[in-house]
Scaffold this motif. Structure first.
Motif, short mmCIF file in Angstrom:
data_model
loop_
_atom_site.label_atom_id
_atom_site.label_comp_id
_atom_site.label_asym_id
_atom_site.label_seq_id
_atom_site.Cartn_x
_atom_site.Cartn_y
_atom_site.Cartn_z
N GLY A 103 35.57 49.58 51.93
CA GLY A 103 35.40 48.29 52.59
C GLY A 103 34.01 48.00 53.12
N LYS A 104 32.97 48.49 52.47
CA LYS A 104 31.61 48.31 53.02
C LYS A 104 30.92 47.02 52.54
CE LYS A 104 27.12 50.65 53.18
NZ LYS A 104 26.41 51.92 53.03
N PHE A 105 31.22 46.58 51.30
CA PHE A 105 30.38 45.54 50.69
C PHE A 105 31.06 44.18 50.58
CE2 PHE A 105 28.87 49.63 49.18
CZ PHE A 105 27.53 49.54 49.51
N ASP A 106 30.23 43.14 50.67
CA ASP A 106 30.73 41.77 50.50
C ASP A 106 30.88 41.41 49.04
OD1 ASP A 106 30.61 40.68 53.36
OD2 ASP A 106 28.69 41.70 53.10
N ALA A 107 30.05 42.02 48.21
CA ALA A 107 30.15 41.77 46.76
C ALA A 107 29.65 42.97 45.98
CB ALA A 107 29.34 40.53 46.38
N GLU A 126 37.12 52.10 41.95
CA GLU A 126 36.10 52.42 42.95
C GLU A 126 35.46 51.15 43.52
OE1 GLU A 126 36.55 55.27 44.25
OE2 GLU A 126 34.46 55.92 44.09
N ILE A 127 35.20 50.20 42.64
CA ILE A 127 34.60 48.93 43.08
C ILE A 127 35.52 48.25 44.08
CG2 ILE A 127 34.04 46.59 42.26
CD1 ILE A 127 33.03 48.10 39.63
N SER A 128 36.81 48.24 43.75
CA SER A 128 37.78 47.61 44.63
C SER A 128 37.83 48.34 45.99
CB SER A 128 39.12 47.63 43.90
OG SER A 128 40.15 47.59 44.78
N GLY A 135 36.26 40.56 49.59
CA GLY A 135 34.98 40.71 48.90
C GLY A 135 35.15 40.34 47.42
N GLU A 136 34.04 40.11 46.74
CA GLU A 136 34.12 39.63 45.35
C GLU A 136 33.40 40.57 44.38
OE1 GLU A 136 33.16 35.39 45.12
OE2 GLU A 136 34.01 35.17 47.12
N PHE A 137 33.97 40.69 43.18
CA PHE A 137 33.36 41.48 42.12
C PHE A 137 32.85 40.53 41.05
CE2 PHE A 137 34.34 44.39 38.27
CZ PHE A 137 33.02 44.82 38.23
N PHE A 138 31.53 40.53 40.84
CA PHE A 138 30.92 39.68 39.82
C PHE A 138 30.50 40.56 38.66
CE2 PHE A 138 30.12 37.58 43.86
CZ PHE A 138 30.46 36.27 43.58
N VAL A 149 41.13 41.94 29.56
CA VAL A 149 41.68 43.20 30.06
C VAL A 149 42.93 42.96 30.90
CG1 VAL A 149 39.42 44.31 30.17
CG2 VAL A 149 40.28 43.12 32.16
N SER A 150 43.71 44.01 31.07
CA SER A 150 44.80 43.92 32.04
C SER A 150 44.59 45.06 33.02
CB SER A 150 46.14 44.04 31.34
OG SER A 150 46.39 45.37 31.03
N LEU A 151 44.78 44.78 34.28
CA LEU A 151 44.54 45.81 35.30
C LEU A 151 45.84 46.17 36.00
CD1 LEU A 151 41.26 44.52 36.93
CD2 LEU A 151 41.55 46.59 35.58
#
Ligand SMILES: C[S@@+](CC[C@H](N)C(=O)[O-])C[C@H]1O[C@@H](n2cnc3c(N)ncnc32)[C@H](O)[C@@H]1O
Length: 151
Positions: A103-107, A126-128, A135-138, A149-151
């Motif tokens: 939970g450290k990053f905003d994006a 890991e990104i999540s 937060g958002e993943f770009f 993809v399917s997650l």
């Protein structure tokens, strides 16, 4: 997986930098849900153009930009605009085992990197984990099979 010589040539050139600055950066920016992303993380930063795009178009406090290849990190540090030195940190790291707290990053950003992973699902997990709630993943991927993809 470290890039081979062909991949290095494809990524370490002015055309790639132009595309990141003027095409991908603005396209991702348009998709953004917020105005500001104070603390960002980048996987597979290569020679570091993406980190500058993030600071200029998304970031506020700073970016931690990482790559598994120490040579690319060295190149990124060499190319870093001195004005951005306090705000961008480049370091060697594996996106499938990110050495950062939950939970450290905003994006989090990935410019053409996921298809290089031996196990991209591990990287996405890991990104999540390192993203703040909300937060958002770009990311952008050049190949169609890795865009569906399917997650
Ligand atoms: C196609 S290059 C993209 C570089 C840069 N993002 C760009 O758009 O020009 C992919 C990058 O991902 C890095 N990479 C590959 N596997 C990785 C991993 N497991 N963790 C972090 N970086 C990785 C490579 O070293 C390479 O620099």
């Amino acid at each position: 997986m470290k890039p081979n010589i062909i991949e290095r040539l494809i990524t370490n050139n002015p055309l790639r930098a132009f595309s990141q600055r003027h095409i991908e950066g603005p396209m991702l920016r348009k998709m953004a849900g917020r105005n500001e992303y104070p603390l960002c993380f980048e996987i597979g930063c290569g020679r570091g153009i993406g980190a500058q795009v993030i600071i200029e178009q998304f970031g506020d406090e700073g970016v931690i930009a990482t790559d598994i290849d120490p040579e690319q990190i060295e190149r990124a540090n060499r190319n870093l605009n001195p004005n951005l030195k306090g705000r961008i940190e480049f370091k060697v790291a594996d996106a499938m085992a990110i050495d950062e707290p939950d939970g450290k990053f905003d994006a989090v950003f990935s410019f053409g990197v996921l298809h290089h992973m031996e196990d991209w699902r591990k990287a996405v997990t890991e990104i999540s984990r390192v993203l703040k709630k909300g937060g958002e993943f770009f990311f952008e991927e050049p190949f169609r099979p890795s865009q569906i993809v399917s997650l």
